[in-house]
Design a protein around this motif. Structure first.
Motif, short mmCIF file in Angstrom:
data_model
loop_
_atom_site.label_atom_id
_atom_site.label_comp_id
_atom_site.label_asym_id
_atom_site.label_seq_id
_atom_site.Cartn_x
_atom_site.Cartn_y
_atom_site.Cartn_z
N GLU A 110 -10.00 -32.16 -72.12
CA GLU A 110 -10.95 -33.37 -72.17
C GLU A 110 -11.74 -33.48 -73.40
O GLU A 110 -12.39 -34.41 -73.61
N MET A 111 -11.81 -32.48 -74.31
CA MET A 111 -12.47 -32.44 -75.50
C MET A 111 -11.98 -33.54 -76.36
O MET A 111 -11.10 -33.93 -76.60
N GLN A 112 -13.17 -34.08 -77.28
CA GLN A 112 -12.83 -34.87 -78.47
C GLN A 112 -12.49 -33.95 -79.38
O GLN A 112 -13.02 -32.65 -79.57
N ASN A 113 -11.70 -34.27 -80.43
CA ASN A 113 -11.30 -33.60 -81.82
C ASN A 113 -10.97 -32.01 -81.30
O ASN A 113 -11.10 -31.20 -82.07
N VAL A 114 -10.09 -31.94 -80.43
CA VAL A 114 -9.70 -30.71 -79.67
C VAL A 114 -9.19 -29.70 -80.65
O VAL A 114 -9.69 -28.52 -80.94
N LEU A 115 -8.36 -30.09 -81.60
CA LEU A 115 -7.70 -29.32 -82.64
C LEU A 115 -8.78 -29.05 -83.51
O LEU A 115 -8.92 -27.55 -83.73
N LEU A 116 -9.48 -29.91 -84.24
CA LEU A 116 -10.40 -29.35 -85.34
C LEU A 116 -11.61 -28.71 -84.80
O LEU A 116 -12.01 -27.62 -85.31
N LEU A 117 -12.08 -29.05 -83.60
CA LEU A 117 -13.24 -28.41 -83.12
C LEU A 117 -12.86 -27.00 -82.50
O LEU A 117 -13.68 -26.07 -82.53
N ASP A 118 -11.75 -26.90 -81.78
CA ASP A 118 -11.70 -25.88 -80.99
C ASP A 118 -11.01 -24.64 -81.80
O ASP A 118 -11.00 -23.72 -81.57
N MET A 119 -9.98 -25.02 -82.48
CA MET A 119 -9.10 -23.86 -83.28
C MET A 119 -9.05 -23.86 -84.96
O MET A 119 -9.00 -22.88 -85.49
N ALA A 120 -9.19 -25.01 -85.26
CA ALA A 120 -8.92 -25.13 -86.82
C ALA A 120 -9.93 -24.23 -87.85
O ALA A 120 -9.62 -23.88 -88.65
N ILE A 121 -11.18 -24.14 -87.12
CA ILE A 121 -12.00 -23.33 -87.99
C ILE A 121 -11.65 -21.67 -88.43
O ILE A 121 -11.77 -21.28 -89.48
#
Length: 197
Positions: free
Chosen positions: A23-34
């Motif tokens: 349900e997140m916005q920007n799921v890949l960038l915000l959740d994993m890319a860091i």
């Protein structure tokens, strides 16, 4: 391989988490890319300066928003870092640690994100493409630091007990978070974003 000029990472997985991630916005960038951004910054040992990012939610995605992203980062000293990733790429996946290609002024190092390291410099073949000369990649100096999460947790506990500075620290890795937010802003605005952290 000489001086690093380019760092290139591919991250393609298709985890079906269920729950809040879907349900997140920007799921890949915000959740994993860091994690990949932090590793690239560590490898480059350069400050991130700017980013241009395109983010999409591809057909077939089970996430609500932003399950794939392509970002180009400018680091200090003309080093470029490119990130290509997807949280909804069914098929043959990459490692959770990404697949890496480090391009230097004299050669190249690749890593499959798991066990496979390869390095090479220019070859001696005549003609348009000179081929390559394999270079032996040495074993880790400290094998105990190569066991994934177990090594990270052990290093964290050691830092707490001894006061020894960990490999990365909050006073430094704030720049990795700035890369995430810069990429999200770029994706939203369609513009190159300078990173100020």
């Amino acid at each position: 391989i000489g001086d690093i000029t380019g760092i290139h990472c591919d991250f393609f997985l298709a985890p079906h988490f269920g729950g809040f991630r879907e349900e997140m916005q920007n799921v890949l960038l915000l959740d994993m890319a860091i994690h990949t951004f932090d590793a690239a910054r560590f490898v480059a040992d350069k400050k991130p300066l700017a980013v241009y990012c395109v983010e999409r939610n591809p057909k077939g995605s089970w996430y609500r928003h932003g399950a794939s992203a392509n970002a180009t980062f400018e680091f200090a000293d003309d080093v470029v870092f490119t990130y290509r990733g997807s949280w909804c790429a069914e098929g043959e996946r990459t490692s959770w640690e990404s697949q890496w290609r480090l391009v230097g002024s004299k050669g190249m190092l690749t890593w499959d994100g798991e066990e496979g390291f390869k390095a090479a410099t220019a070859g001696q073949d005549p003609g348009l493409l000179h081929g390559f000369t394999p270079v032996e990649v040495p074993a880790p100096e400290h094998d105990e630091e190569t066991h994934g999460h177990a090594s990270v947790i052990a290093a964290f506990v050691e830092a707490i007990k001894t006061g020894k500075r960990p490999e990365t620290a909050s006073s430094d890795n704030i720049r990795s978070l700035a890369m995430v937010f810069g990429a999200i802003e770029s994706a939203k605005t369609g513009k190159r974003i300078e990173i100020s952290a």
